[in-house]
Design a protein around this motif. Structure first.
Motif, PDB file in Angstrom:
ATOM      1  N   VAL A 158       3.836  -2.994 -23.941  1.00 53.03           N
ATOM      2  CA  VAL A 158       2.281  -3.251 -24.109  1.00 53.03           C
ATOM      3  C   VAL A 158       2.301  -4.500 -23.445  1.00 53.03           C
ATOM      4  O   VAL A 158       3.167  -5.475 -23.467  1.00 53.03           O
ATOM      5  CB  VAL A 158       1.833  -2.971 -25.470  1.00 53.03           C
ATOM      6  CG1 VAL A 158       1.985  -1.749 -26.018  1.00 53.03           C
ATOM      7  CG2 VAL A 158       2.392  -4.143 -26.540  1.00 53.03           C
ATOM      8  N   TRP A 159       0.797  -4.703 -22.829  1.00 56.25           N
ATOM      9  CA  TRP A 159       0.433  -6.042 -22.651  1.00 56.25           C
ATOM     10  C   TRP A 159      -0.420  -6.395 -23.908  1.00 56.25           C
ATOM     11  O   TRP A 159      -1.448  -5.900 -24.077  1.00 56.25           O
ATOM     12  CB  TRP A 159      -0.469  -5.850 -21.379  1.00 56.25           C
ATOM     13  CG  TRP A 159       0.484  -5.622 -20.148  1.00 56.25           C
ATOM     14  CD1 TRP A 159       0.545  -4.826 -19.457  1.00 56.25           C
ATOM     15  CD2 TRP A 159       1.393  -6.919 -19.549  1.00 56.25           C
ATOM     16  NE1 TRP A 159       1.368  -5.050 -18.481  1.00 56.25           N
ATOM     17  CE2 TRP A 159       1.997  -6.339 -18.414  1.00 56.25           C
ATOM     18  CE3 TRP A 159       1.595  -8.184 -19.815  1.00 56.25           C
ATOM     19  CZ2 TRP A 159       2.811  -6.761 -17.668  1.00 56.25           C
ATOM     20  CZ3 TRP A 159       2.517  -8.989 -18.998  1.00 56.25           C
ATOM     21  CH2 TRP A 159       3.264  -8.151 -17.803  1.00 56.25           C
ATOM     22  N   VAL A 160      -0.322  -7.615 -24.166  1.00 61.64           N
ATOM     23  CA  VAL A 160      -1.148  -8.348 -25.289  1.00 61.64           C
ATOM     24  C   VAL A 160      -1.901  -9.463 -24.857  1.00 61.64           C
ATOM     25  O   VAL A 160      -1.140 -10.349 -24.328  1.00 61.64           O
ATOM     26  CB  VAL A 160      -0.596  -8.689 -26.687  1.00 61.64           C
ATOM     27  CG1 VAL A 160      -1.238  -9.518 -27.409  1.00 61.64           C
ATOM     28  CG2 VAL A 160       0.234  -7.376 -27.257  1.00 61.64           C
ATOM     29  N   VAL A 161      -3.202  -9.385 -24.620  1.00 58.56           N
ATOM     30  CA  VAL A 161      -4.053 -10.601 -24.336  1.00 58.56           C
ATOM     31  C   VAL A 161      -4.747 -11.140 -25.628  1.00 58.56           C
ATOM     32  O   VAL A 161      -5.588 -10.497 -26.274  1.00 58.56           O
ATOM     33  CB  VAL A 161      -4.861 -10.363 -23.582  1.00 58.56           C
ATOM     34  CG1 VAL A 161      -5.670 -11.442 -22.662  1.00 58.56           C
ATOM     35  CG2 VAL A 161      -4.309  -9.489 -22.367  1.00 58.56           C
ATOM     36  N   ARG A 162      -4.389 -12.532 -25.785  1.00 53.59           N
ATOM     37  CA  ARG A 162      -5.111 -13.076 -26.979  1.00 53.59           C
ATOM     38  C   ARG A 162      -6.541 -13.281 -26.839  1.00 53.59           C
ATOM     39  O   ARG A 162      -7.106 -13.451 -25.570  1.00 53.59           O
ATOM     40  CB  ARG A 162      -4.580 -14.572 -27.032  1.00 53.59           C
ATOM     41  CG  ARG A 162      -2.929 -14.907 -27.532  1.00 53.59           C
ATOM     42  CD  ARG A 162      -2.376 -15.933 -27.730  1.00 53.59           C
ATOM     43  NE  ARG A 162      -3.162 -16.805 -28.494  1.00 53.59           N
ATOM     44  CZ  ARG A 162      -2.936 -18.225 -28.538  1.00 53.59           C
ATOM     45  NH1 ARG A 162      -2.465 -18.885 -27.633  1.00 53.59           N
ATOM     46  NH2 ARG A 162      -3.832 -18.619 -29.300  1.00 53.59           N
ATOM     47  N   ALA A 163      -7.101 -13.391 -27.817  1.00 53.37           N
ATOM     48  CA  ALA A 163      -8.735 -13.352 -27.825  1.00 53.37           C
ATOM     49  C   ALA A 163      -9.192 -14.497 -27.165  1.00 53.37           C
ATOM     50  O   ALA A 163     -10.566 -14.506 -26.851  1.00 53.37           O
ATOM     51  CB  ALA A 163      -9.187 -13.075 -29.157  1.00 53.37           C
ATOM     52  N   VAL A 164      -8.378 -15.801 -27.098  1.00 56.45           N
ATOM     53  CA  VAL A 164      -8.892 -16.875 -26.480  1.00 56.45           C
ATOM     54  C   VAL A 164      -9.338 -16.678 -24.991  1.00 56.45           C
ATOM     55  O   VAL A 164     -10.122 -17.679 -24.486  1.00 56.45           O
ATOM     56  CB  VAL A 164      -7.941 -18.245 -26.655  1.00 56.45           C
ATOM     57  CG1 VAL A 164      -7.922 -18.373 -28.128  1.00 56.45           C
ATOM     58  CG2 VAL A 164      -6.764 -17.879 -26.101  1.00 56.45           C
ATOM     59  N   TYR A 165      -8.671 -15.712 -24.436  1.00 57.96           N
ATOM     60  CA  TYR A 165      -8.902 -15.506 -22.903  1.00 57.96           C
ATOM     61  C   TYR A 165      -9.675 -13.968 -23.004  1.00 57.96           C
ATOM     62  O   TYR A 165      -9.180 -13.049 -23.248  1.00 57.96           O
ATOM     63  CB  TYR A 165      -7.777 -15.590 -21.976  1.00 57.96           C
ATOM     64  CG  TYR A 165      -8.040 -15.082 -20.639  1.00 57.96           C
ATOM     65  CD1 TYR A 165      -8.885 -16.046 -20.073  1.00 57.96           C
ATOM     66  CD2 TYR A 165      -7.635 -14.073 -20.317  1.00 57.96           C
ATOM     67  CE1 TYR A 165      -9.300 -15.478 -18.580  1.00 57.96           C
ATOM     68  CE2 TYR A 165      -7.783 -13.708 -18.710  1.00 57.96           C
ATOM     69  CZ  TYR A 165      -8.630 -14.351 -18.016  1.00 57.96           C
ATOM     70  OH  TYR A 165      -8.843 -13.901 -16.650  1.00 57.96           O
ATOM     71  N   GLN A 166     -10.835 -14.074 -22.309  1.00 53.91           N
ATOM     72  CA  GLN A 166     -11.664 -12.694 -22.349  1.00 53.91           C
ATOM     73  C   GLN A 166     -11.592 -12.344 -20.958  1.00 53.91           C
ATOM     74  O   GLN A 166     -12.285 -11.187 -20.676  1.00 53.91           O
ATOM     75  CB  GLN A 166     -13.101 -13.055 -22.874  1.00 53.91           C
ATOM     76  CG  GLN A 166     -13.305 -13.427 -24.180  1.00 53.91           C
ATOM     77  CD  GLN A 166     -12.798 -12.573 -25.127  1.00 53.91           C
ATOM     78  OE1 GLN A 166     -13.196 -11.448 -24.902  1.00 53.91           O
ATOM     79  NE2 GLN A 166     -12.222 -12.940 -26.074  1.00 53.91           N
ATOM     80  N   GLY A 167     -11.340 -12.945 -20.011  1.00 56.66           N
ATOM     81  CA  GLY A 167     -11.374 -12.389 -18.478  1.00 56.66           C
ATOM     82  C   GLY A 167     -10.472 -11.619 -18.054  1.00 56.66           C
ATOM     83  O   GLY A 167      -9.505 -11.105 -18.664  1.00 56.66           O
ATOM     84  N   PRO A 168     -10.446 -10.980 -16.790  1.00 59.18           N
ATOM     85  CA  PRO A 168      -9.738  -9.830 -16.235  1.00 59.18           C
ATOM     86  C   PRO A 168      -8.226 -10.549 -15.789  1.00 59.18           C
ATOM     87  O   PRO A 168      -8.056 -12.041 -15.894  1.00 59.18           O
ATOM     88  CB  PRO A 168     -10.487  -9.724 -14.985  1.00 59.18           C
ATOM     89  CG  PRO A 168     -11.094 -10.855 -14.444  1.00 59.18           C
ATOM     90  CD  PRO A 168     -11.673 -11.502 -15.779  1.00 59.18           C
TER      91      PRO A 168
END
Length: 242
Positions: A158-168
């Motif tokens: 999986v890829w997890v993106v922290r909520a501090v970054y909202q962009g693509p």
């Protein structure tokens, strides 16, 4: 010099001077924002913030697009930077990225530990699974993901993106000790890039979680290049035969 050309030059210089003046008086932008001048005022452009369609040309100048719903998002063209993955000698030690130990991924996200500096992490989908700085696969590969033959072996993660970054996010990869790509997805001939869309405004403040497959043809040392609105970094890992 013709009068029309002179006027164009004068207006262009005046615009540059106005932008520079606005920048000097502006406050610093946060980590994932871009300094810009829009409507004659200094701004910090950030993915998913409200925007005005009449300033679309200005947004485009900084690599953003004002969507139909009135929210801003970085363009894929902005993220499509050249690959900056180095080469190492065959047989050299693979400079695999360290796991992220400051975040409890199992508690927060229900997955294994992330590797690399973030805010975008490749992680094992099982919190009890191994860290992905070392991947073990069978070579030659067994039948493909859909039961069809493919030269591209795969591992699910999986890829997890922290909520501090909202962009693509644009993700690509290459071998450090050879000439092979990292590819993505379940197709027999997988694509060379993977895209994570920006977080919709109604979900702002929530982390992103996406299951996928990474694909390689041979063992070796590899790296992802992870590009976002204001960052570009590598996450290296090693693939060994099972």
């Amino acid at each position: 010099m013709r009068p029309i050309i002179v006027l164009i030059v004068v207006f262009a210089l005046a615009a540059i001077a106005a932008d520079a003046s606005a920048f000097r008086s502006a406050k610093p932008c946060s980590a994932y924002s871009v300094r810009a001048v829009v409507g004659g005022r200094a701004s910090c452009l950030r993915d998913e913030q409200p925007c005005l369609h009449r300033f679309e040309r200005r947004y485009q100048r900084y690599g953003f697009h004002c969507r139909d719903d009135g929210s801003l998002v970085a363009t894929w063209r902005r993220l499509g930077r050249p690959l900056h993955i180095p080469s190492i000698a065959s047989g050299a030690v693979c400079p695999a990225s360290d796991p992220e130990t400051r975040i409890d991924f199992a508690v927060l996200y229900g997955v294994g530990r992330g590797i690399g500096p973030g805010p975008v992490y490749p992680v094992h989908y099982d919190p009890r699974g191994p860290d992905l700085h070392l991947v073990r696969l069978q070579f030659p590969p067994p039948p493909g993901l859909a039961g069809q033959p493919s030269e591209w072996n795969a591992w699910k993660h999986v890829w997890v993106v922290r909520a501090v970054y909202q962009g693509p996010v644009l993700i690509r990869g290459r071998q450090l000790d050879g000439a092979n790509d990292v590819r993505f997805g379940a197709e027999t001939t997988p694509p060379t890039e993977h895209r994570l869309l920006a977080t919709p405004r109604q979900l702002s403040g929530r982390f992103r979680f996406e299951r996928t497959f990474s694909r390689v043809r041979t063992p070796g040392c590899y790296a992802y290049q992870i590009d976002g609105t204001t960052f570009s970094y590598r996450v290296a890992f090693e693939v060994r035969g099972a």
